[in-house]
Design a protein around this motif. Structure first.
Motif, mmCIF file in Angstrom:
data_model
loop_
_atom_site.group_PDB
_atom_site.id
_atom_site.type_symbol
_atom_site.label_atom_id
_atom_site.label_comp_id
_atom_site.label_asym_id
_atom_site.label_seq_id
_atom_site.Cartn_x
_atom_site.Cartn_y
_atom_site.Cartn_z
ATOM 1 N N ARG A 195 9.020 64.927 19.877
ATOM 2 C CA ARG A 195 9.083 65.980 18.853
ATOM 3 C C ARG A 195 9.554 65.407 17.531
ATOM 4 N NH1 ARG A 195 11.589 71.271 21.931
ATOM 5 N NH2 ARG A 195 10.564 70.908 23.928
ATOM 6 N N GLN B 205 17.336 84.197 19.800
ATOM 7 C CA GLN B 205 17.849 83.697 21.077
ATOM 8 C C GLN B 205 17.728 82.180 21.182
ATOM 9 O OE1 GLN B 205 17.547 85.688 25.261
ATOM 10 N NE2 GLN B 205 15.713 84.494 24.997
ATOM 11 N N GLN C 12 14.943 67.674 37.637
ATOM 12 C CA GLN C 12 14.848 66.213 37.586
ATOM 13 C C GLN C 12 15.943 65.574 38.451
ATOM 14 O OE1 GLN C 12 14.971 65.354 33.362
ATOM 15 N NE2 GLN C 12 13.008 66.345 32.977
ATOM 16 N N VAL D 140 15.247 73.039 28.624
ATOM 17 C CA VAL D 140 15.806 71.722 28.911
ATOM 18 C C VAL D 140 16.771 71.701 30.096
ATOM 19 C CG1 VAL D 140 17.568 71.908 27.076
ATOM 20 C CG2 VAL D 140 16.834 69.674 27.875
ATOM 21 N N PRO E 88 6.203 73.216 22.818
ATOM 22 C CA PRO E 88 5.226 72.141 23.073
ATOM 23 C C PRO E 88 3.798 72.667 23.236
ATOM 24 C CG PRO E 88 7.180 71.833 24.437
ATOM 25 C CD PRO E 88 7.320 73.175 23.783
ATOM 26 N N HIS F 142 7.714 78.279 16.867
ATOM 27 C CA HIS F 142 8.877 78.837 16.164
ATOM 28 C C HIS F 142 8.452 79.453 14.828
ATOM 29 C CE1 HIS F 142 11.143 76.042 18.929
ATOM 30 N NE2 HIS F 142 12.007 77.042 18.924
ATOM 31 N N GLY G 210 15.607 79.055 16.836
ATOM 32 C CA GLY G 210 14.808 78.012 16.197
ATOM 33 C C GLY G 210 14.167 78.451 14.894
ATOM 34 N N ARG H 71 14.975 72.056 33.350
ATOM 35 C CA ARG H 71 14.254 70.806 33.609
ATOM 36 C C ARG H 71 15.194 69.739 34.172
ATOM 37 N NH1 ARG H 71 9.996 68.781 31.649
ATOM 38 N NH2 ARG H 71 10.677 67.133 30.211
ATOM 39 N N THR I 187 15.324 63.298 31.230
ATOM 40 C CA THR I 187 14.513 62.947 30.064
ATOM 41 C C THR I 187 15.180 63.399 28.761
ATOM 42 O OG1 THR I 187 13.332 65.025 30.359
ATOM 43 C CG2 THR I 187 12.311 63.079 31.340
HETATM 44 N N1 USQ Z 1 14.744 68.268 25.145
HETATM 45 C C1 USQ Z 1 15.032 67.015 25.653
HETATM 46 N N2 USQ Z 1 14.457 66.672 26.823
HETATM 47 C C2 USQ Z 1 13.630 67.495 27.524
HETATM 48 C C3 USQ Z 1 13.348 68.774 27.005
HETATM 49 C C4 USQ Z 1 13.910 69.129 25.806
HETATM 50 O O1 USQ Z 1 15.786 66.239 25.066
HETATM 51 O O2 USQ Z 1 13.153 67.100 28.594
HETATM 52 C C5 USQ Z 1 15.362 68.710 23.883
HETATM 53 C C6 USQ Z 1 14.371 69.165 22.842
HETATM 54 O O3 USQ Z 1 13.861 68.076 22.111
HETATM 55 C C7 USQ Z 1 15.200 70.140 22.019
HETATM 56 C C8 USQ Z 1 16.167 70.744 23.046
HETATM 57 O O4 USQ Z 1 16.154 69.852 24.154
HETATM 58 O O5 USQ Z 1 15.949 69.457 21.060
HETATM 59 C C9 USQ Z 1 15.776 72.125 23.515
HETATM 60 O O6 USQ Z 1 14.473 72.066 24.020
HETATM 61 P P1 USQ Z 1 13.845 73.203 24.960
HETATM 62 O O7 USQ Z 1 12.521 72.696 25.431
HETATM 63 O O8 USQ Z 1 14.832 73.649 25.970
HETATM 64 O O9 USQ Z 1 13.735 74.414 23.945
HETATM 65 P P2 USQ Z 1 12.676 74.779 22.804
HETATM 66 O O10 USQ Z 1 11.433 73.976 22.873
HETATM 67 O O11 USQ Z 1 13.405 74.797 21.508
HETATM 68 O O12 USQ Z 1 12.264 76.259 23.196
HETATM 69 C C10 USQ Z 1 13.040 77.077 24.080
HETATM 70 C C11 USQ Z 1 12.152 78.205 24.579
HETATM 71 C C12 USQ Z 1 11.713 79.054 23.382
HETATM 72 C C13 USQ Z 1 12.951 79.528 22.635
HETATM 73 C C14 USQ Z 1 13.805 78.355 22.210
HETATM 74 C C15 USQ Z 1 15.130 78.758 21.595
HETATM 75 O O13 USQ Z 1 11.025 77.683 25.260
HETATM 76 O O14 USQ Z 1 10.944 80.152 23.854
HETATM 77 O O15 USQ Z 1 12.558 80.251 21.490
HETATM 78 O O16 USQ Z 1 14.160 77.589 23.384
HETATM 79 S S1 USQ Z 1 15.657 77.606 20.361
HETATM 80 O O17 USQ Z 1 15.620 76.266 20.898
HETATM 81 O O18 USQ Z 1 17.008 77.977 19.937
HETATM 82 O O19 USQ Z 1 14.724 77.725 19.257
#
Ligand code: USQ
Length: 383
Positions: free
Chosen positions: A326, A208, A245, A238, A103, A182, A146, A241, A253
């Motif tokens: 997203r 990872q 929450q 997530v 984000p 990513h 990712g 978080r 969320t």
């Molecule tokens: N998501 C929700 N609700 C939220 C937060 C996230 O539904 O409140 C969803 C996102 O849309 C996504 C998934 O949960 O589909 C994962 O989101 P995330 O924020 O946990 O992960 P992401 O943004 O992809 O990034 C995190 C790390 C990053 C790492 C990545 C691995 O911050 O450094 O590279 O995870 S991966 O996701 O496999 O690319």
């Protein structure tokens, strides 16, 4: 081994420093506090204050009698990087020193540019320093699952054999990143592969998935040794978080339909994986790729696990589907291979009810620190 940890102040960086120091390696941790600065700038402070890197190294030395050397400086600055390599001459370099948030990279032009400059600039400097000062050293670079996106075929571990018009060859598995952050990791992989081919570097690229959890064997219950626990939309992952929450009584969320599936792992397992990679280096001229996760879950699965844990602990947890800020597939095929690290000896810590409840209990200790207006701000992927 002499291990140089770049990004040693971060969510995984500091726990790695403790882990490898406890295992008897000589560790130097380096950081420029970029994440701390960005957290402050966009008002996304973590759940509790984390002592600076020097202070954490002091606490660690007092409790275990082991020393972690600390250097503060900008790895995008060649003179700093070259002096580090010249002084420390590492056998192994762990490179976490990147802007880690998807984000954040989508906030605005300035944030995207910072992500590009920092992530590519640091990787470039590390490659150059290795070639100049430590050509035999092994680079363990943190990539991301990712990089692959969510293709409609099985995801291989880094590489794929392709047969085309009667001939065949091996290629990096196709990449299709879902955020600009990513995308910088994809570009890192390409840059590493180039220099592995031409200069014969030794590199392990770790794809990872999202990491959760806080306490590790080394931190124990000492919260001065804990990592950052971010619960805001920008720096929080997530599951972390959702736990905050749940404790705050804020509806979970779930973005969109919640079928987004990723490969997750506990912080303890992220450390195990990195240690295994460091202690069994890639060959010279090899770009070794591991898919670094333990289990796949959809966002809905995770929300359900948190809700169930909340039930056991007397919390009332509500789940809410929000319009997805997203641009990502909300229902998709997902079947990535992940045998490389298991073959090296990874002992996975799965997300059992016990693990869930223990993490929730730690989060509950900080209930009074939660600021609800940090939880959701809706950073949009589309203009
Ligand atoms: N998501 C929700 N609700 C939220 C937060 C996230 O539904 O409140 C969803 C996102 O849309 C996504 C998934 O949960 O589909 C994962 O989101 P995330 O924020 O946990 O992960 P992401 O943004 O992809 O990034 C995190 C790390 C990053 C790492 C990545 C691995 O911050 O450094 O590279 O995870 S991966 O996701 O496999 O690319």
């Amino acid at each position: 081994m002499k291990v140089l940890i770049l990004g040693g102040d971060g969510y995984i960086g500091w726990p790695t420093a403790m882990k490898l120091s406890a295992a008897g390696h000589e560790v130097m941790a380096v950081d420029n506090y970029l994440r701390r600065r960005l957290m402050r700038e966009i008002d996304c402070e973590a759940l509790f204050e984390v002592p600076n890197l020097h202070e954490r190294a002091r606490v660690w030395e007092e409790s275990l009698g082991k020393r972690v050397e600390v250097r503060i400086g900008d790895l995008d600055d060649w003179s700093f990087v070259s002096s580090l390599f010249e002084e420390f001459k590492p056998d192994s370099i762990i490179h976490y020193a990147e802007q880690p948030s998807a984000p954040y990279s989508m906030l605005d032009r300035r944030a995207a540019r910072l992500t590009l400059d920092n992530n590519l600039g640091v990787t470039f400097n590390v490659i150059q320093a290795m070639a100049e000062y430590t050509p035999e050293a092994h680079l363990v670079k943190l990539g991301t699952m990712g990089e692959y996106g969510t293709p409609n075929i099985d995801i291989e571990e880094g590489w794929i054999e392709i047969e085309h018009k009667g001939r065949s060859d091996k290629f990096l598995f196709p990449r299709a990143a879902g955020s600009f952050y990513h995308t910088t990791k994809v570009l890192d992989t390409d840059m590493l592969w180039f220099y592995v081919r031409v200069w014969g570097l030794r590199v392990t690229d770790l794809m990872q998935g999202p990491v959760y959890g806080l306490a590790t064997e080394e931190s124990g219950e000492d919260d001065r040794l804990y990592s950052f626990l971010n619960y805001d939309e920008v720096f929080g992952t997530v599951l972390n978080r959702f736990m905050v929450q749940a404790v705050a009584g804020y509806p979970l969320t779930v973005y969109g339909r919640g079928g987004q599936t990723r490969g997750y792992l506990h912080l303890k397992d992220a450390l195990q994986c990195v240690q295994l990679a460091v202690e069994t280096p890639a060959d010279k001229g090899e770009l070794r790729v591991f898919n670094q996760f333990v289990e796949t879950f959809s966002v809905n699965d995770l929300a359900e696990r948190v809700r169930e844990s909340g039930d056991r602990l007397g919390l009332e947890v509500e789940v809410k589907n929000l319009p997805n800020p997203r641009k990502e597939a909300e229902e998709h095929y997902y079947n990535p291979a992940h045998t490389g690290l298991i073959d090296l000896g990874l002992q996975p810590n799965k997300l059992t009810d016990q693990v869930m409840d223990d993490m929730m209990k730690i989060t509950m200790r900080y209930r009074d620190h939660i600021s609800n207006d940090r939880i959701f701000r809706g950073v949009k992927w589309k203009k």
